[in-house]
Motif scaffolding. Structure first.
Motif: not given
Length: 357
Positions: A17-22, A3-6
């Motif tokens: 980034r919030s998803i990654a932190g969660f 998702s970050f790359g897109l």
């Protein structure tokens, strides 16, 4: 990572980034597992191996990001396609995403439960045997678990407070460091290209890893966790002083190698500083608290936002020629040093007394 790359807008980047932190709850689980498989006689040595994954990622990831960004421009023979021009950071994100996928399958196949209070063992089963039915027996190790109020004793609060101070210092310095390397000279940075920044961060990971493996066990054994932690916190003052020095040198000698020499000194200081902070405070946390991660996560969320905002405000309003952020950040080590005086003199001794009580 996909998702970050897109992502094409700032909002999409924040959501990714919030998803990654969660989903980033593995650090606390790994520390807990290592604490459960060790005791006060080997915990300092065992915790030396804790940063293997972090250091490996810290070394490899910047190299991947710096080398694979904008593949359509860097490798036109293989990636000359509209997709790669529209999403220039998707390739490094795709490569990075392969690592957690691999880790997932390794965990499924090889990771074993370390908490004996929840582990279920087949009745009469031995190593390598296959149970013939669904009858299981539990192997409780701790008959009761204290409540949150009972667990929040004075040693626990002190350990958590020191961990929070460490988290603010560590993540704030790293957030400012990455921004400092990238932004233009007129905006308060060094204006280095992405590939050079990736190589610098990869080198930092390698130097930090070598220091923690080769130096930390001897230093901790010689001086103890409290002195190692306090000394490491004090190094952050020297680290903060290097920021304005390297920028002033770059303004005077923009093409000189001196700035890279100073950055090298910063990496050595950072590796020693990180060695004492990360490894020492984890030992205190393991001995004192069953779950200190919440406050640490809040501090890690607050640190980058506060530090990078201070950096922008210092440059915008010309606080101390743009260096006001480093003066403000120097307050955090002062608080951390004061808190470190409350730590016990010996983690192992206190653990042994608590176990015999």
């Amino acid at each position: 990572m996909i998702s970050f790359g897109l992502s094409k807008t700032y909002a999409q980047v924040i959501i990714s980034r919030s998803i990654a932190g969660f989903l980033n709850g593995n650090a606390g689980v790994v520390k807990t597992m290592m604490a459960e498989m060790s005791d006060d006689t080997n915990r300092a040595i065992l915790f030396t191996f804790l940063p293997v994954a972090w250091i490996s990622g810290f070394t490899i990831a910047p190299f991947i990001g710096g080398s694979l960004q904008h593949p359509a421009q860097r490798f036109p023979a293989y990636f000359d396609h509209p997709f790669w021009r529209e999403y220039p950071y998707f390739l490094p994100c795709l490569v990075a995403a392969s690592f957690p996928i691999l880790a997932f399958f390794i965990g499924i196949m090889f990771l074993k439960e370390t908490n004996e209070s929840v582990r279920r063992v087949p009745r009469g089963a031995t190593y390598g045997s296959v149970p013939s039915d669904d009858r299981f027996e539990s192997t409780p190790r701790h008959p009761s678990t204290p409540s949150l109020r009972e667990a929040m004793t004075k040693p626990v609060v002190i350990a958590i407070a020191n961990y929070a101070a460490f988290a603010i210092i560590n993540i704030s310095l790293f957030a400012v460091f990455t921004v400092f390397l990238a932004v233009p000279l007129h905006a308060g940075g060094l204006n280095l290209p992405p590939q050079v920044i990736g190589n610098i961060l990869a080198s930092l990971g390698g130097v930090s890893g070598a220091t923690q493996f080769l130096v930390f066990p001897r230093v901790h054994k010689r001086f103890g966790g409290k002195k190692t932690f306090t000394f490491s916190v004090s190094l952050s003052f020297l680290q903060l002083a290097c920021f304005p020095i390297v920028r002033e040198v770059t303004l005077i000698y923009p093409r000189s190698w001196i700035k890279f020499a100073i950055i090298g000194v910063m990496m050595v200081i950072w590796s020693i500083y990180d060695m004492g902070l990360v490894r020492s405070i984890f030992l205190f946390i393991t001995a004192a608290s069953p779950s200190p991660s919440l406050l640490g996560r809040l501090a890690r969320a607050f640190g980058p936002a506060a530090a990078t905002s201070l950096f922008a405000l210092s440059v915008k309003h010309d606080w101390l020629r743009g260096y006001g952020v480093f003066l403000c950040l120097s307050l955090a080590p002062v608080v951390a040093i004061c808190l470190s005086t409350l730590l016990p003199n010996g983690v192992e001794a206190r653990t042994s007394r608590d176990g015999s009580a």
